[in-house]
Design a protein around this motif. Sequence first.
Motif, PDB file in Angstrom:
ATOM      1  N   CYS A  56      -7.565  -4.570  -0.397  1.00  0.00           N
ATOM      2  CA  CYS A  56      -8.845  -5.281  -0.541  1.00  0.00           C
ATOM      3  C   CYS A  56      -9.785  -4.704  -1.593  1.00  0.00           C
ATOM      4  CB  CYS A  56      -9.559  -5.339   0.799  1.00  0.00           C
ATOM      5  SG  CYS A  56     -10.292  -3.762   1.321  1.00  0.00           S
ATOM      6  N   ARG A  57      -9.706  -3.410  -1.850  1.00  0.00           N
ATOM      7  CA  ARG A  57     -10.619  -2.701  -2.765  1.00  0.00           C
ATOM      8  C   ARG A  57     -12.065  -2.735  -2.275  1.00  0.00           C
ATOM      9  NH1 ARG A  57      -9.608  -4.570  -8.853  1.00  0.00           N
ATOM     10  NH2 ARG A  57     -11.059  -2.839  -9.166  1.00  0.00           N
ATOM     11  N   MET A  58     -12.284  -2.961  -0.986  1.00  0.00           N
ATOM     12  CA  MET A  58     -13.637  -3.085  -0.455  1.00  0.00           C
ATOM     13  C   MET A  58     -13.869  -2.193   0.763  1.00  0.00           C
ATOM     14  SD  MET A  58     -14.137  -7.220  -0.777  1.00  0.00           S
ATOM     15  CE  MET A  58     -15.818  -7.176  -0.156  1.00  0.00           C
ATOM     16  N   GLY A  59     -12.986  -1.233   1.027  1.00  0.00           N
ATOM     17  CA  GLY A  59     -13.172  -0.341   2.166  1.00  0.00           C
ATOM     18  C   GLY A  59     -13.027  -1.032   3.500  1.00  0.00           C
ATOM     19  N   ILE A  60     -12.219  -2.088   3.553  1.00  0.00           N
ATOM     20  CA  ILE A  60     -12.062  -2.854   4.787  1.00  0.00           C
ATOM     21  C   ILE A  60     -10.642  -2.780   5.333  1.00  0.00           C
ATOM     22  CG2 ILE A  60     -12.133  -5.174   5.793  1.00  0.00           C
ATOM     23  CD1 ILE A  60     -14.388  -5.822   3.841  1.00  0.00           C
ATOM     24  N   CYS A  61      -9.650  -2.852   4.437  1.00  0.00           N
ATOM     25  CA  CYS A  61      -8.262  -2.941   4.909  1.00  0.00           C
ATOM     26  C   CYS A  61      -7.677  -1.591   5.311  1.00  0.00           C
ATOM     27  CB  CYS A  61      -7.386  -3.589   3.851  1.00  0.00           C
ATOM     28  SG  CYS A  61      -7.027  -2.527   2.412  1.00  0.00           S
ATOM     29  N   GLY A  62      -8.165  -0.508   4.733  1.00  0.00           N
ATOM     30  CA  GLY A  62      -7.665   0.821   5.066  1.00  0.00           C
ATOM     31  C   GLY A  62      -6.359   1.195   4.395  1.00  0.00           C
ATOM     32  N   SER A  63      -5.831   0.327   3.523  1.00  0.00           N
ATOM     33  CA  SER A  63      -4.506   0.562   2.945  1.00  0.00           C
ATOM     34  C   SER A  63      -4.462   1.710   1.946  1.00  0.00           C
ATOM     35  CB  SER A  63      -4.014  -0.711   2.229  1.00  0.00           C
ATOM     36  OG  SER A  63      -3.905  -1.786   3.122  1.00  0.00           O
ATOM     37  N   CYS A  64      -5.570   1.972   1.262  1.00  0.00           N
ATOM     38  CA  CYS A  64      -5.534   2.876   0.109  1.00  0.00           C
ATOM     39  C   CYS A  64      -5.900   4.315   0.458  1.00  0.00           C
ATOM     40  CB  CYS A  64      -6.446   2.359  -1.004  1.00  0.00           C
ATOM     41  SG  CYS A  64      -8.215   2.432  -0.611  1.00  0.00           S
ATOM     42  N   GLY A  65      -5.736   4.696   1.709  1.00  0.00           N
ATOM     43  CA  GLY A  65      -6.019   6.064   2.098  1.00  0.00           C
ATOM     44  C   GLY A  65      -5.058   7.052   1.464  1.00  0.00           C
ATOM     45  N   MET A  66      -5.600   8.091   0.828  1.00  0.00           N
ATOM     46  CA  MET A  66      -4.798   9.144   0.212  1.00  0.00           C
ATOM     47  C   MET A  66      -5.586  10.452   0.303  1.00  0.00           C
ATOM     48  SD  MET A  66      -3.615   7.048  -3.204  1.00  0.00           S
ATOM     49  CE  MET A  66      -3.470   5.250  -3.062  1.00  0.00           C
ATOM     50  N   THR A  67      -4.994  11.523  -0.158  1.00  0.00           N
ATOM     51  CA  THR A  67      -5.671  12.806  -0.184  1.00  0.00           C
ATOM     52  C   THR A  67      -6.192  13.046  -1.598  1.00  0.00           C
ATOM     53  OG1 THR A  67      -4.160  13.652   1.511  1.00  0.00           O
ATOM     54  CG2 THR A  67      -5.444  15.274   0.280  1.00  0.00           C
ATOM     55  N   VAL A  68      -7.499  13.165  -1.735  1.00  0.00           N
ATOM     56  CA  VAL A  68      -8.123  13.365  -3.041  1.00  0.00           C
ATOM     57  C   VAL A  68      -8.780  14.742  -3.063  1.00  0.00           C
ATOM     58  CG1 VAL A  68      -9.802  12.482  -4.713  1.00  0.00           C
ATOM     59  CG2 VAL A  68      -8.534  10.885  -3.260  1.00  0.00           C
ATOM     60  N   ASP A  69      -8.282  15.588  -3.937  1.00  0.00           N
ATOM     61  CA  ASP A  69      -8.770  16.968  -4.030  1.00  0.00           C
ATOM     62  C   ASP A  69      -8.815  17.647  -2.666  1.00  0.00           C
ATOM     63  OD1 ASP A  69      -8.947  17.067  -6.764  1.00  0.00           O
ATOM     64  OD2 ASP A  69     -11.095  16.646  -6.862  1.00  0.00           O
ATOM     65  N   GLY A  70      -7.776  17.409  -1.883  1.00  0.00           N
ATOM     66  CA  GLY A  70      -7.610  18.102  -0.603  1.00  0.00           C
ATOM     67  C   GLY A  70      -8.212  17.421   0.596  1.00  0.00           C
ATOM     68  N   ASP A  71      -8.954  16.317   0.392  1.00  0.00           N
ATOM     69  CA  ASP A  71      -9.606  15.636   1.504  1.00  0.00           C
ATOM     70  C   ASP A  71      -9.069  14.219   1.664  1.00  0.00           C
ATOM     71  OD1 ASP A  71     -11.403  17.768   2.091  1.00  0.00           O
ATOM     72  OD2 ASP A  71     -12.673  17.130   0.409  1.00  0.00           O
ATOM     73  N   PRO A  72      -8.798  13.787   2.906  1.00  0.00           N
ATOM     74  CA  PRO A  72      -8.376  12.400   3.105  1.00  0.00           C
ATOM     75  C   PRO A  72      -9.524  11.457   2.783  1.00  0.00           C
ATOM     76  CG  PRO A  72      -8.740  13.500   5.220  1.00  0.00           C
ATOM     77  CD  PRO A  72      -8.860  14.549   4.167  1.00  0.00           C
ATOM     78  N   ALA A  73      -9.227  10.389   2.028  1.00  0.00           N
ATOM     79  CA  ALA A  73     -10.287   9.490   1.583  1.00  0.00           C
ATOM     80  C   ALA A  73      -9.717   8.126   1.244  1.00  0.00           C
ATOM     81  CB  ALA A  73     -10.988  10.066   0.351  1.00  0.00           C
ATOM     82  N   LEU A  74     -10.572   7.112   1.298  1.00  0.00           N
ATOM     83  CA  LEU A  74     -10.211   5.805   0.772  1.00  0.00           C
ATOM     84  C   LEU A  74     -10.403   5.857  -0.733  1.00  0.00           C
ATOM     85  CD1 LEU A  74     -11.880   3.339   3.327  1.00  0.00           C
ATOM     86  CD2 LEU A  74      -9.500   4.104   3.249  1.00  0.00           C
ATOM     87  N   THR A  75      -9.350   5.637  -1.483  1.00  0.00           N
ATOM     88  CA  THR A  75      -9.455   5.779  -2.934  1.00  0.00           C
ATOM     89  C   THR A  75     -10.288   4.667  -3.559  1.00  0.00           C
ATOM     90  OG1 THR A  75      -7.300   4.663  -3.140  1.00  0.00           O
ATOM     91  CG2 THR A  75      -7.318   7.074  -3.194  1.00  0.00           C
ATOM     92  N   CYS A  76     -10.489   3.567  -2.840  1.00  0.00           N
ATOM     93  CA  CYS A  76     -11.334   2.503  -3.388  1.00  0.00           C
ATOM     94  C   CYS A  76     -12.809   2.872  -3.332  1.00  0.00           C
ATOM     95  CB  CYS A  76     -11.093   1.189  -2.655  1.00  0.00           C
ATOM     96  SG  CYS A  76     -11.650   1.178  -0.932  1.00  0.00           S
ATOM     97  N   GLY A  77     -13.154   3.865  -2.526  1.00  0.00           N
ATOM     98  CA  GLY A  77     -14.552   4.268  -2.404  1.00  0.00           C
ATOM     99  C   GLY A  77     -14.812   5.683  -2.878  1.00  0.00           C
ATOM    100  N   THR A  78     -13.845   6.259  -3.582  1.00  0.00           N
ATOM    101  CA  THR A  78     -13.969   7.624  -4.100  1.00  0.00           C
ATOM    102  C   THR A  78     -14.028   7.537  -5.623  1.00  0.00           C
ATOM    103  OG1 THR A  78     -12.650   8.440  -2.244  1.00  0.00           O
ATOM    104  CG2 THR A  78     -12.933   9.917  -4.121  1.00  0.00           C
ATOM    105  N   PHE A  79     -15.177   7.887  -6.196  1.00  0.00           N
ATOM    106  CA  PHE A  79     -15.397   7.618  -7.615  1.00  0.00           C
ATOM    107  C   PHE A  79     -15.045   8.811  -8.492  1.00  0.00           C
ATOM    108  CE2 PHE A  79     -17.758   4.389  -5.446  1.00  0.00           C
ATOM    109  CZ  PHE A  79     -17.588   3.261  -6.253  1.00  0.00           C
ATOM    110  N   LEU A  80     -14.491   8.491  -9.654  1.00  0.00           N
ATOM    111  CA  LEU A  80     -14.042   9.524 -10.581  1.00  0.00           C
ATOM    112  C   LEU A  80     -15.183  10.436 -11.016  1.00  0.00           C
ATOM    113  CD1 LEU A  80     -11.650   7.464 -12.910  1.00  0.00           C
ATOM    114  CD2 LEU A  80     -10.998   9.065 -11.090  1.00  0.00           C
ATOM    115  N   VAL A  81     -16.367   9.867 -11.245  1.00  0.00           N
ATOM    116  CA  VAL A  81     -17.486  10.673 -11.754  1.00  0.00           C
ATOM    117  C   VAL A  81     -17.892  11.755 -10.761  1.00  0.00           C
ATOM    118  CG1 VAL A  81     -18.405   8.906 -13.300  1.00  0.00           C
ATOM    119  CG2 VAL A  81     -19.123   8.937 -10.906  1.00  0.00           C
ATOM    120  N   ASP A  82     -17.612  11.523  -9.475  1.00  0.00           N
ATOM    121  CA  ASP A  82     -17.943  12.526  -8.462  1.00  0.00           C
ATOM    122  C   ASP A  82     -16.958  13.690  -8.480  1.00  0.00           C
ATOM    123  OD1 ASP A  82     -20.124  11.042  -7.577  1.00  0.00           O
ATOM    124  OD2 ASP A  82     -18.916   9.909  -6.142  1.00  0.00           O
TER     125      ASP A  82
END
Length: 247
Positions: A56-82
Amino acid sequence: MADTITLQVTRYRPDIDDAPRLQDYEVPLREEWAVLDALNHIKDRIDGTLSFRWSCRMGICGSCGMTVDGDPALTCGTFLVDHAPGPVRVEPLANFPVVRDLVVDIGDFMRKLPTVRPWLVRDDEPAVDDVEFLQTPAQLDEYKQFSMCINCMLCYSACPVYGIEPDFLGPAAIALAQRYNLDSRDQGAHQRLDVLAGADGIWACTYVGECTTACPKGVDPAGAIQRYKLTAATRTLRSLLMPWARR
């Protein structure tokens, strides 16, 4: 700010590779891009063999969960600039078998979920057209928080108990069961008790609380588990002192 950022992405094909490895990709660093946008850029423009899930790319479906810099996160809501200047390490969710690259097998959760009966259970089964179960706003508020779960599996990835005790029901399954236990329309709490109060249920939780920290929807699975521990203990004591009151 730099024009690009490096993503270090896990590549792994269990049928071919001996172990996972990290592969570097240079992607544009844009203020509006989430990690998922960068992964799609890699897939579309750089390396079409990369495998990951999203919908969905909207933080609703839950499909895009991955580990980003050691923390589990939805990659659709985790921004590169951060995560600038990078590199940004993107890995599959922990505590699950890897199917390929960033795709994990959540079959264990799907097998456990039906055991807690996460649906409305009624002692009577009137026809849908014959009855309406009304709720007050206060009754809705009792369970609404726990109904926000999107089955993204971030809580399972963050849970150290699930990591070492794979038979543990896990945070999401218990929170979803509690969602129905607290629903004024439900009559199945006693049917869920044996599963939830078993050795692999609520009592396996050591209340680390990482599940609640990881949850992107504020469900608070740790709170649901602790609340049900009190319910289970109270019912057990009641059945011992007043056996005639058992349902």
